[in-house]
Motif scaffolding. Structure first.
Motif, PDB file in Angstrom:
ATOM      1  N   GLU A 152     -18.124 -40.831  28.697  1.00 37.38           N
ATOM      2  CA  GLU A 152     -19.147 -40.929  29.738  1.00 37.38           C
ATOM      3  C   GLU A 152     -20.544 -40.704  29.172  1.00 37.38           C
ATOM      4  OE1 GLU A 152     -18.894 -41.973  32.931  1.00 37.38           O
ATOM      5  OE2 GLU A 152     -16.874 -42.488  32.310  1.00 37.38           O
ATOM      6  N   GLU A 155     -13.078 -43.794  29.040  1.00 43.35           N
ATOM      7  CA  GLU A 155     -12.391 -45.019  29.437  1.00 43.35           C
ATOM      8  C   GLU A 155     -11.904 -45.673  28.154  1.00 43.35           C
ATOM      9  OE1 GLU A 155     -14.604 -47.410  32.374  1.00 43.35           O
ATOM     10  OE2 GLU A 155     -15.982 -45.705  32.455  1.00 43.35           O
ATOM     11  N   ALA A 212     -21.355 -51.783  27.876  1.00 45.42           N
ATOM     12  CA  ALA A 212     -22.745 -51.320  27.963  1.00 45.42           C
ATOM     13  C   ALA A 212     -22.856 -49.794  27.909  1.00 45.42           C
ATOM     14  CB  ALA A 212     -23.390 -51.851  29.239  1.00 45.42           C
ATOM     15  N   LYS A 213     -21.762 -49.081  28.123  1.00 52.76           N
ATOM     16  CA  LYS A 213     -21.780 -47.614  28.068  1.00 52.76           C
ATOM     17  C   LYS A 213     -21.885 -47.087  26.641  1.00 52.76           C
ATOM     18  CE  LYS A 213     -19.225 -46.628  32.279  1.00 52.76           C
ATOM     19  NZ  LYS A 213     -18.123 -45.866  32.853  1.00 52.76           N
ATOM     20  N   ASP A 253     -16.056 -55.596  27.549  1.00 54.43           N
ATOM     21  CA  ASP A 253     -17.294 -56.308  27.876  1.00 54.43           C
ATOM     22  C   ASP A 253     -17.903 -55.734  29.141  1.00 54.43           C
ATOM     23  OD1 ASP A 253     -15.610 -57.273  29.855  1.00 54.43           O
ATOM     24  OD2 ASP A 253     -15.692 -59.347  29.225  1.00 54.43           O
ATOM     25  N   GLY A 254     -18.998 -56.322  29.562  1.00 56.19           N
ATOM     26  CA  GLY A 254     -19.644 -55.935  30.807  1.00 56.19           C
ATOM     27  C   GLY A 254     -20.119 -54.497  30.830  1.00 56.19           C
ATOM     28  N   GLU A 255     -19.970 -53.871  31.991  1.00 59.10           N
ATOM     29  CA  GLU A 255     -20.432 -52.494  32.191  1.00 59.10           C
ATOM     30  C   GLU A 255     -19.749 -51.521  31.236  1.00 59.10           C
ATOM     31  OE1 GLU A 255     -20.404 -51.094  36.235  1.00 59.10           O
ATOM     32  OE2 GLU A 255     -21.044 -53.057  36.982  1.00 59.10           O
ATOM     33  N   PHE A 256     -18.482 -51.766  30.946  1.00 61.39           N
ATOM     34  CA  PHE A 256     -17.745 -50.887  30.037  1.00 61.39           C
ATOM     35  C   PHE A 256     -18.386 -50.896  28.651  1.00 61.39           C
ATOM     36  CE2 PHE A 256     -13.868 -50.461  27.185  1.00 61.39           C
ATOM     37  CZ  PHE A 256     -13.848 -49.071  27.234  1.00 61.39           C
ATOM     38  N   LYS A 293     -23.186 -46.067  23.182  1.00 63.03           N
ATOM     39  CA  LYS A 293     -24.477 -45.743  22.578  1.00 63.03           C
ATOM     40  C   LYS A 293     -24.291 -45.728  21.071  1.00 63.03           C
ATOM     41  CE  LYS A 293     -26.306 -43.123  26.407  1.00 63.03           C
ATOM     42  NZ  LYS A 293     -26.638 -41.812  26.926  1.00 63.03           N
ATOM     43  N   HIS A 346      -9.330 -50.712  30.418  1.00 66.77           N
ATOM     44  CA  HIS A 346      -9.948 -52.003  30.739  1.00 66.77           C
ATOM     45  C   HIS A 346      -9.203 -53.094  29.973  1.00 66.77           C
ATOM     46  CE1 HIS A 346     -13.538 -50.358  32.751  1.00 66.77           C
ATOM     47  NE2 HIS A 346     -13.329 -49.324  31.947  1.00 66.77           N
TER      48      HIS A 346
END
Length: 110
Positions: A51, A33, A87-88, A82-85, A90, A78
């Motif tokens: 991913e 993404e 948080a992916k 921020d948010g879920e994106f 690492k 996006h």
């Protein structure tokens, strides 16, 4: 008019090259993404998050070329990072060492 056609052709080649790099990243990380950030005169940064949590970025000469590149590569874009994106993503020891080096008392980055 010839200059415009040359500029358009160059922009298409640049977008195609970036799309190839984005696709390669996506294939290596089980999908990807993106988010495009305007950098001013420098152009636009394409932030990629795989991913598997791997991440990277590319710089395009303009937001328009960046948008064409991610569209050609077929990755989700996006509006914000921020948010879920976000948080992916690492991070590993390298990133934490680099970030800590910016702080007073942290390891030097030189």
């Amino acid at each position: 008019m010839a200059d415009t056609k040359q500029a358009d052709a160059k922009a298409e080649r640049t977008a195609a090259r970036l799309a190839q790099q984005i696709s390669s990243f996506s294939n290596a990380h089980g999908g990807a993404e993106s988010q495009i950030a305007y950098l001013g005169e420098r152009g636009a940064r394409i932030v990629l998050v795989g991913e598997d949590g791997g991440w990277g970025d590319l710089v395009a000469p303009s937001v328009e070329i960046a948008r064409k590149a991610v569209e050609k590569a077929g990755v989700t874009v996006h509006e914000t990072f921020d948010g879920e994106f976000a948080a992916k993503v690492k991070t590993g020891p390298y990133e934490w060492t680099r970030m800590a080096g910016i702080q007073v008392g942290g390891p030097r980055n030189t």
